[in-house]
Design a protein around this motif. Structure first.
Motif, short mmCIF file in Angstrom:
data_model
loop_
_atom_site.label_atom_id
_atom_site.label_comp_id
_atom_site.label_asym_id
_atom_site.label_seq_id
_atom_site.Cartn_x
_atom_site.Cartn_y
_atom_site.Cartn_z
N ASN A 1 0.81 -1.23 0.00
CA ASN A 1 0.00 0.00 0.00
C ASN A 1 0.84 1.27 0.00
OD1 ASN A 1 -2.57 -1.29 -0.04
ND2 ASN A 1 -2.37 -1.72 2.14
N ILE A 2 2.13 1.14 -0.29
CA ILE A 2 2.98 2.33 -0.36
C ILE A 2 3.08 2.77 -1.82
CG2 ILE A 2 5.31 3.23 0.00
CD1 ILE A 2 5.49 1.44 2.46
N VAL A 3 2.59 3.96 -2.10
CA VAL A 3 2.48 4.42 -3.48
C VAL A 3 3.74 5.14 -3.93
CG1 VAL A 3 1.28 6.56 -2.82
CG2 VAL A 3 0.99 5.63 -5.12
N VAL A 4 4.47 5.68 -2.96
CA VAL A 4 5.69 6.41 -3.31
C VAL A 4 6.59 6.41 -2.08
CG1 VAL A 4 4.73 8.66 -2.63
CG2 VAL A 4 6.59 8.57 -4.30
N GLN A 5 7.89 6.29 -2.32
CA GLN A 5 8.81 6.40 -1.19
C GLN A 5 10.16 6.85 -1.69
OE1 GLN A 5 9.45 2.61 0.77
NE2 GLN A 5 8.69 1.55 -1.04
N THR A 6 10.82 7.57 -0.81
CA THR A 6 12.15 8.05 -1.16
C THR A 6 12.95 8.23 0.12
OG1 THR A 6 13.38 9.68 -2.44
CG2 THR A 6 11.56 10.51 -1.10
N ALA A 7 14.25 8.25 -0.02
CA ALA A 7 15.13 8.45 1.13
C ALA A 7 16.42 9.08 0.65
CB ALA A 7 15.42 7.12 1.81
N LEU A 8 17.02 9.81 1.56
CA LEU A 8 18.28 10.48 1.25
C LEU A 8 19.08 10.58 2.54
CD1 LEU A 8 20.00 12.63 -0.55
CD2 LEU A 8 18.70 14.32 0.74
N THR A 9 20.37 10.30 2.46
CA THR A 9 21.26 10.61 3.57
C THR A 9 22.49 11.29 2.99
OG1 THR A 9 20.49 8.75 4.91
CG2 THR A 9 22.63 9.66 5.47
N THR A 10 22.75 12.50 3.43
CA THR A 10 23.91 13.21 2.88
C THR A 10 25.19 12.51 3.35
OG1 THR A 10 23.87 14.73 4.75
CG2 THR A 10 22.73 15.43 2.74
N ASP B 1 11.52 11.50 9.31
CA ASP B 1 10.82 10.32 8.81
C ASP B 1 9.35 10.72 8.63
OD1 ASP B 1 11.14 7.21 8.48
OD2 ASP B 1 9.20 7.58 9.43
N ILE B 2 8.89 10.61 7.41
CA ILE B 2 7.61 11.22 7.03
C ILE B 2 6.66 10.17 6.47
CG2 ILE B 2 6.53 12.86 5.41
CD1 ILE B 2 9.44 14.27 5.55
N THR B 3 5.45 10.12 7.01
CA THR B 3 4.43 9.22 6.48
C THR B 3 3.18 10.03 6.19
OG1 THR B 3 5.31 7.39 7.77
CG2 THR B 3 3.07 7.14 6.90
N ALA B 4 2.75 10.01 4.95
CA ALA B 4 1.53 10.72 4.58
C ALA B 4 0.47 9.71 4.16
CB ALA B 4 1.81 11.69 3.44
N ASN B 5 -0.69 9.82 4.78
CA ASN B 5 -1.86 9.03 4.38
C ASN B 5 -2.52 9.80 3.23
OD1 ASN B 5 -4.45 8.01 4.06
ND2 ASN B 5 -4.85 7.81 6.25
N VAL B 6 -2.37 9.28 2.02
CA VAL B 6 -2.81 10.04 0.84
C VAL B 6 -4.17 9.61 0.32
CG1 VAL B 6 -0.45 10.62 0.17
CG2 VAL B 6 -1.50 8.53 -0.73
N GLY B 7 -4.83 8.70 1.01
CA GLY B 7 -6.18 8.31 0.60
C GLY B 7 -6.16 7.22 -0.45
N ALA B 8 -7.30 7.05 -1.11
CA ALA B 8 -7.51 5.87 -1.94
C ALA B 8 -7.02 6.01 -3.37
CB ALA B 8 -9.00 5.52 -1.95
N TYR B 9 -6.92 7.23 -3.87
CA TYR B 9 -6.57 7.42 -5.29
C TYR B 9 -5.57 8.57 -5.42
CZ TYR B 9 -10.50 4.36 -6.44
OH TYR B 9 -11.36 3.29 -6.55
N ALA C 1 13.58 9.95 5.25
CA ALA C 1 12.82 8.96 4.49
C ALA C 1 11.36 9.41 4.48
CB ALA C 1 12.94 7.58 5.14
N ALA C 2 10.71 9.25 3.36
CA ALA C 2 9.32 9.67 3.25
C ALA C 2 8.56 8.66 2.41
CB ALA C 2 9.22 11.06 2.62
N ARG C 3 7.29 8.52 2.74
CA ARG C 3 6.46 7.59 2.00
C ARG C 3 5.02 8.10 1.96
NH1 ARG C 3 7.86 6.55 6.81
NH2 ARG C 3 9.88 5.80 6.11
N GLY C 4 4.33 7.73 0.90
CA GLY C 4 2.90 8.01 0.79
C GLY C 4 2.16 6.69 0.86
N VAL C 5 1.11 6.64 1.66
CA VAL C 5 0.42 5.38 1.93
C VAL C 5 -1.03 5.48 1.47
CG1 VAL C 5 -0.15 3.68 3.69
CG2 VAL C 5 1.92 5.06 3.92
N ILE C 6 -1.42 4.48 0.70
CA ILE C 6 -2.81 4.41 0.22
C ILE C 6 -3.69 3.82 1.33
CG2 ILE C 6 -4.32 3.25 -1.45
CD1 ILE C 6 -2.65 5.42 -2.72
#
Lengths: 286, 751
Positions: free
Chosen positions: B147-156, B297-305, B335-340
């Motif tokens: 259910n993860i629609v997008v994710q990214t991470a970066l460490t300098t 660390d970021i989690t966004a609930n982005v809904g169904a669509y 790290a960040a992710r969008g969750v359906i």
């Protein structure tokens, strides 16, 4: 959010209105007073009356007058009519102050005293006033009239002793208690439904509180007087420590409602605050 | 030389609105009205959807040839999601449109919708991001197992070693609960088929009329000329409404005019939501309170669509990219992710994710200040960026600005020592006052490059303006942008008036009609004044050059001696002059255009809130609010103040009142304005607004965007103020809205 179709009636006299109600109540006919609760419920289709009997044009149902020590309030008297003192003395002042907590100006211009009682929202200020002061309501139908004590009239959340074919036509509000009163209401925003509120009325006799009436609204399904809190105050001086004791007693004996905004635990604390602040308000109306 | 830019002239937009003469989409009469039948459950399989006899109903079966809404980005592991315009066998959130019925009136259409028999077998639901990410959670879209629609991470590269040197380490988690934009005008559309031309005119509320035109014609297989979109607007309308596609389809099919006006219930339930975000931040600080490193660390609930065109990635990616904010942070790990989930789809709403990331950073700084025994202002003083341009760990380049100076302006106005004395005295009486601040910078007016960096297929960057000067002396600017209440007709007129030499009243700005404006992207991302203003200035200067030549010839003077101003060309130092109208008549009018695609600019502000917290009732009152802002050159200071007033009100609502609430089954509880608590005048204090003007090098006009700033900074200032008020009780609250119930839960342990 458009209402279902309904047939609209606009009687100009009470007998005609009661006849219409008798004819249409069995098939979902309802009385329309100010419409500030019923009409939004119709828009949400939570209410789907088949007939609406609009009583706003019946002149005899509007206005208020003192009769035998009680204020008799016609059912379609608007909330706004109370703003500047509908009757002389502390009763008028108290009703004016309480009315300013009802929703917002446009709603107060349209909403009615009797409509609020018949709607019986737990957070209604007028329901609390009626119960606390020991008021009575006049219920009429096509073939008769009965008087019901406010304490018996409210039977649950938005539920009353009104039969389907009965109309609440008058409210009788006695005022014999003396001239001390205090009111405090807690709501999320100005004009929102009360989360808890308290009205207290008593007289001072040589510096001691007598004939104490203390009612709570917004916290349980119906408003009610709290005898235990009244007993704590009766015969005592109006002091902070006595107020705290009464507030604690009131909070302890409540069985508060819970919803997604306010837990029962929180509501109990709100009642405690409302009681104490209403009592302090009785000493200082500034 | 004083011009029209910088003057607080009254808005050309207001007269009609104040007289009640404004036009709204819902005012248009239609032959038929459409109503959507919406899913009553959050997840399930559609077993049947049957209309009563004689009722025309549209379902997915009728729309078999219409492709789903499926915006794409090509980075960050994004998994494209297909949203059929009407549910295709499956429903994924409460309120998802399943069918549409048609009546002769809105009332009749609603009656018909109530009579539709919709059978859905409920399926397991995920309402929260945590539930959707849990092992074994129901899969909401096929092919997206986690259910993860997008994710990214970066460490300098230097993060680990910098982090290891921390003298002080502060961790905090913030939670931004879901909010709805609550536009005054809900979504509304009117599609009229013209039998003579075969065209459909779609009048609707939309922020991107040209893109809506492009999307709908593509989905319905229409030629570009077969659809005209007219789109005046209030907010919440950046994204394509599936409902509009159905409406145009119905108008074509029925060869009539048909309207849909979303009611408030549907708007709160099934229009777009926003800001359902949880963030953990960890700051590593040296002994002086300076940032060594930041982890997020970021989690966004982005809904169904996924909304078109921005996709479901906008909130998590914006959070990830912009979290460091106005602070000098060299080393970053995030790290960040969008969750359906089975909730209404999240889409850009004024400020987008920035109210949440600003809350995270500003709470972190206040907590660090407390740990270091410092005033909140001092730790910010030590960390705000002072040297520009500045490149952030995620590659953003901040243009010239004055972050520290802006903050000092706000502090001076707030009289912090005076407040501390009042606060101290009040605490002795059991009254809890608090002061909170927040500083932020806001990326505004960014062009195509920024969208390309996101990997978006659609890169809404540039703006185009067509301009004419006619023989009546009136300049007409046809803009591709599409204002939604921010006064662009007035501010563009001011810019154009100065450049051409006319009065603003003789500048006409035409917008929001695809028949009469060049392609442009619309209004969003605090871009319109910057980008459309830049394009307007480019076009206006071209016309000015030609006017100067024409005037020099007409007046028999040198170009350099001509002064163009307020409708006249005059020869400096003489009484020789000619009206610009006459010059235009002689020349046969002038026409030119402007095209502008900037890299972007960063405005900034510091907000200070003063609150009183009633610890018995847990009610919070905002007593004073101060904004010091720097958005570059002010084109119209009155409009700037208005933007800030409205934004701060929305921000205070975010901090204290507004919350979309779902129960555990995915049923939405906040579908009326008695439950979704918008602020009223009672809840919003008078504001003090102070301006700095660091003229932007990065934009044509020197202006920076500011449309969203009020909304971005206010929540963190209010939350910090509440925490400051409750500091003696050792209570913290890092959730917004900070409702009485949440404050009560936090306070209960202390009594």
């Amino acid at each position: 959010m458009k209402p279902c179709a309904f047939i609209y009636h606009r009687p100009s006299g009470l007998p005609e209105a009661l006849a219409l109600l008798a004819a249409h109540a069995p098939t979902g006919g309802r009385v329309l007073a100010g419409g500030q609760s019923l009409v939004p419920m119709m828009a949400y289709r939570m209410a789907q009356p088949s007939h609406l009997i609009d009583i706003n044009h019946i002149a005899t149902l509007q206005g208020a007058a003192m009769q035998n020590g009680a204020l008799v309030i016609g059912t379609t008297t608007r909330h706004a009519a109370f703003k500047t003192g509908i009757c002389p003395g502390p009763l008028g002042a108290m009703l004016g102050f309480v009315s300013s907590h009802i929703a917002h100006g446009p709603i107060r211009n349209r909403g009615t005293f009797g409509g609020s009682l018949a709607n019986a929202d737990p957070a209604s200020e007028w329901c609390l006033v009626m119960v606390t002061l020991g008021g009575r309501v006049m219920l009429q139908h096509a073939s008769g009239t009965r008087m019901v004590a406010a304490g018996d009239f409210f039977t649950g959340v938005m539920a009353t002793a009104l039969a389907d074919d009965e109309m609440l036509t008058e409210a009788h509000l006695p005022w014999g208690q003396g001239d001390q009163w205090g009111f405090y209401e807690i709501s999320r925003r100005a004009g929102d439904y009360a989360l808890a509120m308290c009205l207290v009325v008593y007289r001072l006799d040589n510096g001691l509180m007598r004939d104490v009436r203390l009612g709570i609204g917004g916290a349980e399904a119906t408003p009610r007087r709290l005898a235990a809190a009244e007993a704590i105050l009766a015969g005592q001086a109006p002091t902070g420590p006595n107020f705290i004791q009464a507030a604690d007693a009131a909070a302890a004996m409540l069985k508060p409602m819970t919803d997604h905004n306010v837990t029962a635990l929180f509501r109990r604390d709100l009642v405690r605050a409302a009681v104490r602040r209403a009592l302090h308000h009785s000493l200082n109306h500034e | 030389m004083t011009g029209w830019v910088g003057r607080p002239i009254t808005r050309f937009e207001d007269d009609a609105l104040l007289r009640g003469a404004g036009h709204f989409t819902a005012d248009l009469p239609a032959e038929a009205y459409l109503r959507f039948v919406r899913s009553p459950v959050a997840a399930g399989i559609i077993d049947g959807c049957i209309a009563p006899d004689g009722v025309m109903m549209i379902t997915d079966t009728d729309l078999a040839s219409v492709p789903p809404i499926k915006p794409i980005i090509r980075k960050f592991g994004y998994v494209p999601i297909a949203q059929p315009v009407l549910a295709r066998g499956v429903v994924r959130y409460t309120g998802e449109p399943v069918a549409a019925v048609i009546g002769q009136t809105e009332e009749q259409a609603e009656d018909f919708a109530d009579l539709v028999s919709l059978n859905i077998t409920p399926a397991p639901v995920c309402v929260t991001a945590e539930a959707a990410m849990a092992p074994g959670a129901p899969v909401i879209h096929p092919g997206m197992a986690d259910n993860i629609v997008v994710q990214t991470a970066l460490t300098t590269p230097g993060y680990e070693s910098a982090n290891a040197k921390a003298a002080h380490r502060v961790v905090t988690k913030i939670r931004s609960h879901r909010q709805a934009a609550l536009p005054m005008e809900t979504r509304a559309a009117h599609a009229a088929f013209d039998a003579a031309t075969g065209r459909v005119t779609l009048t609707c509320t939309a922020q991107m009329p040209h893109l809506m035109h492009r999307a709908i014609t593509a989905m319905l297989g229409m030629a570009a000329d077969e659809l005209r979109v007219i789109a005046p607007d209030f907010g919440q309308k950046m994204s394509l409404a599936a409902e509009y596609v159905v409406l145009v389809w119905a108008a074509l099919r029925l060869r009539t005019s048909i309207a849909w006006v979303e009611d408030r219930r549907d708007n709160l339930m099934a229009s777009f939501h926003a800001r359902d975000i949880a963030i953990e931040v960890e700051g590593a600080f040296d002994n002086e309170g300076r940032f060594l490193a930041l982890r997020g660390d970021i989690t966004a609930n982005v809904g169904a669509y996924a909304p078109y065109p921005n996709t479901a990635a906008v909130e998590p990616l914006m959070s990830f990219t912009e979290l460091p904010g106005p602070y000098d942070i060299g080393e970053y790990s995030c790290a960040a992710r969008g969750v359906i989930t089975n909730t209404c789809c999240s889409a850009p709403y004024r400020g987008v994710a920035r109210p949440a990331i600003t809350l995270a950073m500003e709470r972190l700084l206040d907590m660090a200040a407390m740990q270091l025994g410092m005033e909140p202002a001092e730790i910010r003083r030590r960390n705000l960026i002072r040297i520009f341009p500045h490149t952030t760990p995620t590659g953003l380049v901040y243009d010239n600005a004055a972050y520290v100076e802006t903050m000092e302006m706000a502090l001076l106005a707030a009289d912090v020592p005076g407040f501390r004395a009042r606060q101290h005295a009040a605490r002795a009486r059991g009254v809890y006052l608090g002061l909170g601040m927040s500083s932020f910078c806001e990326r505004t007016g960014y062009g195509s490059a920024a969208f390309a960096a996101r990997g978006m297929d659609i890169q809404p960057g540039w703006e185009h303006v067509d301009m004419t000067l006619d023989g009546d002396g009136v300049v007409t600017a046809r803009i591709g942008a599409s204002p939604h209440g921010q006064g662009l007709r007035t501010t563009l007129a001011q810019i154009i008036a100065d450049a051409v030499g006319v009065v603003p009243a003789n500048v006409r700005v035409v917008h929001g009609d695809t028949d009469h404006t060049p392609f442009g992207w619309g209004t969003f991302a605090s871009r319109s004044l910057v980008i459309s203003g830049g394009a307007s200035l480019i076009a206006a200067r071209k016309i000015r050059e030609r006017l100067l030549q024409q005037a020099a010839s007409y007046l028999e003077a040198a170009d350099a001696d001509i002064d163009l101003r307020d409708g006249y060309a005059s020869v400096t130092g003489t009484d020789r002059r000619v009206s610009i109208a006459v010059l235009a008549q002689v020349h046969g009018g002038f026409a030119d255009d402007g095209f502008y695609d900037p890299l972007g600019t960063f405005s900034n502000a510091t907000h200070i809130a003063m609150v009183a917290v009633d610890i018995e009732t847990c009610m919070v009152r905002v007593e004073r609010f101060i904004v010091a802002e720097d958005a570059g050159r002010l084109i119209n200071p009155m409009i700037v103040d208005g933007q800030i007033h409205g934004g701060v009100a929305q921000g205070i609502a975010n901090a204290l009142l507004e919350e979309v609430i779902y129960d555990e089954t995915g049923n939405i509880l906040t579908i009326s304005l008695a439950d979704f608590l918008a602020p009223t005048a009672h809840e919003i204090p008078a504001m003090t607004i102070l301006h700095r003007e660091t003229i932007a090098d990065a934009t044509m006009t020197g202006a920076k965007g500011l449309g969203e700033g009020g909304t971005i900074g206010a929540p963190a200032a209010v939350l910090n103020a509440i925490n400051d008020a409750l500091a003696p009780l050792k209570v913290t609250i890092n959730e917004m809205p900070a409702t009485p119930a949440r404050l009560h839960a936090a306070l209960r342990g202390t009594k």
